[in-house]
Each structure stands twice: as C-alpha cells, then as structure tokens.
Scaffold this motif. Structure first.
Motif, PDB file in Angstrom:
ATOM      1  N   ALA A 217       0.812  -1.215   0.000  1.00 36.51           N
ATOM      2  CA  ALA A 217       0.000   0.000   0.000  1.00 36.51           C
ATOM      3  C   ALA A 217       0.847   1.267   0.000  1.00 36.51           C
ATOM      4  O   ALA A 217       0.382   2.324  -0.435  1.00 36.51           O
ATOM      5  N   ASN A 218       2.097   1.188   0.469  1.00 39.17           N
ATOM      6  CA  ASN A 218       2.884   2.393   0.681  1.00 39.17           C
ATOM      7  C   ASN A 218       4.151   2.532  -0.157  1.00 39.17           C
ATOM      8  O   ASN A 218       4.789   3.577  -0.121  1.00 39.17           O
ATOM      9  N   TYR A 219       4.524   1.495  -0.879  1.00 37.97           N
ATOM     10  CA  TYR A 219       5.770   1.537  -1.636  1.00 37.97           C
ATOM     11  C   TYR A 219       5.584   0.972  -3.037  1.00 37.97           C
ATOM     12  O   TYR A 219       4.771   0.077  -3.246  1.00 37.97           O
ATOM     13  N   ASP A 220       6.344   1.495  -3.974  1.00 36.68           N
ATOM     14  CA  ASP A 220       6.473   0.906  -5.302  1.00 36.68           C
ATOM     15  C   ASP A 220       7.786   0.141  -5.310  1.00 36.68           C
ATOM     16  O   ASP A 220       8.740   0.529  -4.645  1.00 36.68           O
ATOM     17  N   ARG A 221       7.849  -0.924  -6.097  1.00 36.67           N
ATOM     18  CA  ARG A 221       9.078  -1.714  -6.149  1.00 36.67           C
ATOM     19  C   ARG A 221       9.796  -1.469  -7.460  1.00 36.67           C
ATOM     20  O   ARG A 221       9.176  -1.337  -8.502  1.00 36.67           O
ATOM     21  N   LEU A 222      11.107  -1.395  -7.367  1.00 32.12           N
ATOM     22  CA  LEU A 222      11.978  -1.320  -8.536  1.00 32.12           C
ATOM     23  C   LEU A 222      12.855  -2.565  -8.529  1.00 32.12           C
ATOM     24  O   LEU A 222      13.243  -3.039  -7.462  1.00 32.12           O
ATOM     25  N   TYR A 223      13.177  -3.039  -9.709  1.00 29.84           N
ATOM     26  CA  TYR A 223      14.041  -4.213  -9.804  1.00 29.84           C
ATOM     27  C   TYR A 223      15.209  -3.912 -10.728  1.00 29.84           C
ATOM     28  O   TYR A 223      15.268  -4.413 -11.844  1.00 29.84           O
ATOM     29  N   PRO A 224      16.151  -3.098 -10.285  1.00 28.40           N
ATOM     30  CA  PRO A 224      17.287  -2.797 -11.161  1.00 28.40           C
ATOM     31  C   PRO A 224      18.242  -3.988 -11.242  1.00 28.40           C
ATOM     32  O   PRO A 224      18.514  -4.655 -10.242  1.00 28.40           O
ATOM     33  N   TYR A 225      18.692  -4.252 -12.437  1.00 27.22           N
ATOM     34  CA  TYR A 225      19.696  -5.284 -12.645  1.00 27.22           C
ATOM     35  C   TYR A 225      21.014  -4.599 -12.948  1.00 27.22           C
ATOM     36  O   TYR A 225      21.057  -3.654 -13.730  1.00 27.22           O
ATOM     37  N   VAL A 226      22.071  -5.059 -12.307  1.00 29.31           N
ATOM     38  CA  VAL A 226      23.401  -4.474 -12.504  1.00 29.31           C
ATOM     39  C   VAL A 226      24.361  -5.596 -12.887  1.00 29.31           C
ATOM     40  O   VAL A 226      24.145  -6.753 -12.548  1.00 29.31           O
ATOM     41  N   PRO A 227      25.432  -5.248 -13.590  1.00 31.87           N
ATOM     42  CA  PRO A 227      26.412  -6.259 -13.963  1.00 31.87           C
ATOM     43  C   PRO A 227      27.013  -6.934 -12.720  1.00 31.87           C
ATOM     44  O   PRO A 227      27.138  -6.300 -11.656  1.00 31.87           O
ATOM     45  N   LYS A 228      27.369  -8.182 -12.868  1.00 31.38           N
ATOM     46  CA  LYS A 228      27.994  -8.938 -11.773  1.00 31.38           C
ATOM     47  C   LYS A 228      29.153  -8.145 -11.182  1.00 31.38           C
ATOM     48  O   LYS A 228      29.946  -7.560 -11.909  1.00 31.38           O
ATOM     49  N   GLY A 229      29.217  -8.099  -9.870  1.00 33.36           N
ATOM     50  CA  GLY A 229      30.294  -7.415  -9.180  1.00 33.36           C
ATOM     51  C   GLY A 229      29.983  -5.971  -8.823  1.00 33.36           C
ATOM     52  O   GLY A 229      30.585  -5.413  -7.906  1.00 33.36           O
ATOM     53  N   ARG A 230      29.053  -5.334  -9.534  1.00 33.01           N
ATOM     54  CA  ARG A 230      28.746  -3.921  -9.267  1.00 33.01           C
ATOM     55  C   ARG A 230      27.968  -3.747  -7.970  1.00 33.01           C
ATOM     56  O   ARG A 230      28.102  -2.740  -7.289  1.00 33.01           O
ATOM     57  N   LYS A 231      27.158  -4.740  -7.611  1.00 28.86           N
ATOM     58  CA  LYS A 231      26.381  -4.632  -6.373  1.00 28.86           C
ATOM     59  C   LYS A 231      27.319  -4.437  -5.185  1.00 28.86           C
ATOM     60  O   LYS A 231      27.064  -3.594  -4.313  1.00 28.86           O
ATOM     61  N   ALA A 232      28.400  -5.180  -5.138  1.00 28.67           N
ATOM     62  CA  ALA A 232      29.361  -5.059  -4.040  1.00 28.67           C
ATOM     63  C   ALA A 232      29.975  -3.659  -4.007  1.00 28.67           C
ATOM     64  O   ALA A 232      30.200  -3.092  -2.933  1.00 28.67           O
ATOM     65  N   VAL A 233      30.238  -3.101  -5.178  1.00 27.82           N
ATOM     66  CA  VAL A 233      30.789  -1.739  -5.263  1.00 27.82           C
ATOM     67  C   VAL A 233      29.781  -0.744  -4.691  1.00 27.82           C
ATOM     68  O   VAL A 233      30.136   0.139  -3.896  1.00 27.82           O
ATOM     69  N   TYR A 234      28.517  -0.886  -5.071  1.00 31.51           N
ATOM     70  CA  TYR A 234      27.480   0.020  -4.586  1.00 31.51           C
ATOM     71  C   TYR A 234      27.251  -0.145  -3.088  1.00 31.51           C
ATOM     72  O   TYR A 234      27.054   0.842  -2.370  1.00 31.51           O
ATOM     73  N   GLU A 235      27.278  -1.380  -2.605  1.00 28.28           N
ATOM     74  CA  GLU A 235      27.103  -1.612  -1.173  1.00 28.28           C
ATOM     75  C   GLU A 235      28.238  -0.987  -0.370  1.00 28.28           C
ATOM     76  O   GLU A 235      27.995  -0.386   0.683  1.00 28.28           O
ATOM     77  N   ALA A 236      29.460  -1.109  -0.855  1.00 28.34           N
ATOM     78  CA  ALA A 236      30.607  -0.516  -0.162  1.00 28.34           C
ATOM     79  C   ALA A 236      30.501   1.007  -0.142  1.00 28.34           C
ATOM     80  O   ALA A 236      30.791   1.647   0.879  1.00 28.34           O
ATOM     81  N   ALA A 237      30.079   1.590  -1.252  1.00 27.38           N
ATOM     82  CA  ALA A 237      29.924   3.046  -1.312  1.00 27.38           C
ATOM     83  C   ALA A 237      28.834   3.504  -0.348  1.00 27.38           C
ATOM     84  O   ALA A 237      28.991   4.518   0.348  1.00 27.38           O
ATOM     85  N   ALA A 238      27.736   2.772  -0.288  1.00 33.39           N
ATOM     86  CA  ALA A 238      26.650   3.111   0.628  1.00 33.39           C
ATOM     87  C   ALA A 238      27.116   3.010   2.068  1.00 33.39           C
ATOM     88  O   ALA A 238      26.878   3.913   2.883  1.00 33.39           O
ATOM     89  N   LYS A 239      27.804   1.934   2.386  1.00 34.04           N
ATOM     90  CA  LYS A 239      28.284   1.723   3.748  1.00 34.04           C
ATOM     91  C   LYS A 239      29.260   2.826   4.161  1.00 34.04           C
ATOM     92  O   LYS A 239      29.237   3.299   5.297  1.00 34.04           O
ATOM     93  N   ALA A 240      30.096   3.268   3.229  1.00 33.84           N
ATOM     94  CA  ALA A 240      31.072   4.317   3.520  1.00 33.84           C
ATOM     95  C   ALA A 240      30.390   5.637   3.885  1.00 33.84           C
ATOM     96  O   ALA A 240      30.966   6.457   4.602  1.00 33.84           O
ATOM     97  N   THR A 241      29.175   5.843   3.403  1.00 27.75           N
ATOM     98  CA  THR A 241      28.446   7.067   3.729  1.00 27.75           C
ATOM     99  C   THR A 241      27.484   6.875   4.898  1.00 27.75           C
ATOM    100  O   THR A 241      26.769   7.803   5.269  1.00 27.75           O
ATOM    101  N   GLY A 242      27.443   5.653   5.433  1.00 28.26           N
ATOM    102  CA  GLY A 242      26.559   5.381   6.566  1.00 28.26           C
ATOM    103  C   GLY A 242      25.120   5.139   6.165  1.00 28.26           C
ATOM    104  O   GLY A 242      24.222   5.269   7.000  1.00 28.26           O
ATOM    105  N   HIS A 243      24.898   4.794   4.909  1.00 35.08           N
ATOM    106  CA  HIS A 243      23.550   4.535   4.418  1.00 35.08           C
ATOM    107  C   HIS A 243      23.379   3.063   4.061  1.00 35.08           C
ATOM    108  O   HIS A 243      24.362   2.371   3.811  1.00 35.08           O
TER     109      HIS A 243
END
Length: 68
Positions: A19-45
């Motif tokens: 009822a409150n959220y829309d879902r997105l399903y982005p697909y990224v090349p193998k290995g990029r998810k880890a890069v994005y997770e590390a960048a997010a973690k570095a900013t505290g998000h």
C-alpha cells in the motif's frame, strides 16, 4: 501440527508495503552490487537509501538542465 508463527505478521508487513511503496528491480552487472554496497556503507547509508538518494539527485540535476 504446522508452525504458523510469524505468518500473520509477515502478511501485515506485506500488505503495508504494497500500500505504501512501489518496487523497482534494477539489474546491474555482476560485481557492481558489491561496489554500490561498499559506497553506501562508507556514507553510513543502506544500499536502498543510497540508491534512492542517487536517483533523487539525478532527477534534480536533470530538471535544472531542462529548465535552463
């Protein structure tokens, strides 16, 4: 007897999210998810917060270039 613990709570959460959220399903090349997770973690998000912030910033930048 089957163990149905948590199923009503899960249904309630799923109903709220639907009822409150829309879902997105982005697909990224193998290995990029880890890069994005590390960048997010570095900013505290969380990765979700990081992606939402990045999308919002991109929308605002694009809005400024189309208004100019």
């Amino acid at each position: 007897m089957t163990d149905n613990r948590g199923t009503s709570a899960t249904r309630a959460k799923n109903k709220y999210n639907a009822a409150n959220y829309d879902r997105l399903y982005p697909y990224v090349p193998k290995g990029r998810k880890a890069v994005y997770e590390a960048a997010a973690k570095a900013t505290g998000h969380t990765l979700n917060e990081y992606v939402i912030k990045a999308l919002d910033e991109k929308v605002e930048r694009d809005k400024k270039t189309t208004e100019a």
